[in-house]
Design an enzyme around this catalytic site. Structure first.
Site, PDB file in Angstrom:
ATOM      1  N   GLY A 130     -24.293 -35.285  -2.424  1.00 48.40           N
ATOM      2  CA  GLY A 130     -24.665 -36.377  -1.531  1.00 48.40           C
ATOM      3  C   GLY A 130     -24.041 -36.197  -0.159  1.00 48.40           C
ATOM      4  N   HIS A 131     -24.102 -34.954   0.345  1.00 46.93           N
ATOM      5  CA  HIS A 131     -23.550 -34.666   1.669  1.00 46.93           C
ATOM      6  C   HIS A 131     -24.128 -33.357   2.197  1.00 46.93           C
ATOM      7  CE1 HIS A 131     -20.764 -32.503  -1.046  1.00 46.93           C
ATOM      8  NE2 HIS A 131     -20.779 -31.584  -0.073  1.00 46.93           N
ATOM      9  N   SER A 132     -23.801 -33.088   3.448  1.00 52.68           N
ATOM     10  CA  SER A 132     -24.124 -31.826   4.099  1.00 52.68           C
ATOM     11  C   SER A 132     -22.855 -31.325   4.763  1.00 52.68           C
ATOM     12  CB  SER A 132     -25.208 -32.052   5.155  1.00 52.68           C
ATOM     13  OG  SER A 132     -25.487 -30.852   5.857  1.00 52.68           O
TER      14      SER A 132
ATOM     15  N   ARG B  26     -27.314 -31.779   0.060  1.00 52.53           N
ATOM     16  CA  ARG B  26     -27.390 -31.416  -1.349  1.00 52.53           C
ATOM     17  C   ARG B  26     -26.967 -32.573  -2.223  1.00 52.53           C
ATOM     18  NH1 ARG B  26     -23.185 -27.994  -0.070  1.00 52.53           N
ATOM     19  NH2 ARG B  26     -24.420 -27.898   1.792  1.00 52.53           N
TER      20      ARG B  26
ATOM     21  N   ILE C 176     -20.931 -34.342   6.444  1.00 51.11           N
ATOM     22  CA  ILE C 176     -21.799 -35.448   6.862  1.00 51.11           C
ATOM     23  C   ILE C 176     -22.152 -36.164   5.568  1.00 51.11           C
ATOM     24  CG2 ILE C 176     -23.970 -36.142   7.932  1.00 51.11           C
ATOM     25  CD1 ILE C 176     -23.866 -33.529   9.546  1.00 51.11           C
TER      26      ILE C 176
END
Length: 138
Positions: free
Chosen positions: A55-57, A102, A127
């Site tokens: 749940g981030h980049s 992802r 992020i």
């Protein structure tokens, strides 16, 4: 942030040595396998089947995800497209470059996800809000 897309996400074949005497196989990850030097290694385990991870980049970090045991799905997004990749073989890794969102889910019982990261942990490289991710892609 550069304009990476899900086309930059790739399956990496990890060299596998098959033991002719059937004592088990061996996979080797050396510098020549990855397009970066590994700075951090971590793994996820005991993840409930209904839980989500990721749940981030990342702004700069590249990661190779490997299902050492069991299976799980990786959903990658570039702001316009998405792709779901099921990881279930310890000799296949998913290379996720910077600028790709992802999410990991659908963990099987006993799944272990190994991550080989190009950078040490730095919260400023993450992020974590999808709306901020979309803005970074403009």
């Amino acid at each position: 942030m550069k304009k990476t897309t899900i086309d930059n996400v790739a399956i990496i074949n990890i060299p596998k040595i098959i033991d002719e005497q059937r004592r088990g196989n061996l996979c080797v990850i050396e510098n020549s396998v990855l397009p970066y030097n590994v700075e951090r290694i971590y793994y996820l385990f005991d993840v409930p089947s209904d839980a989500n991870r990721g749940g981030h980049s990342h702004i700069a970090c590249h990661e190779l995800l490997i299902a050492l045991s069991g299976s799980f799905d990786v959903v990658v997004k570039d702001g316009e497209n998405l792709k779901t990749v099921t990881l279930n073989k310890p000799d296949k890794g998913l290379l996720i470059v910077d600028g790709i969102w992802r999410e990991l889910d659908n963990f099987s019982s006993g799944a272990v996800c190994l991550v080989l990261a190009s950078e040490t942990y730095d919260e400023a490289d993450y992020i974590r809000e999808y709306s901020a991710f979309l803005k970074s892609k403009q």
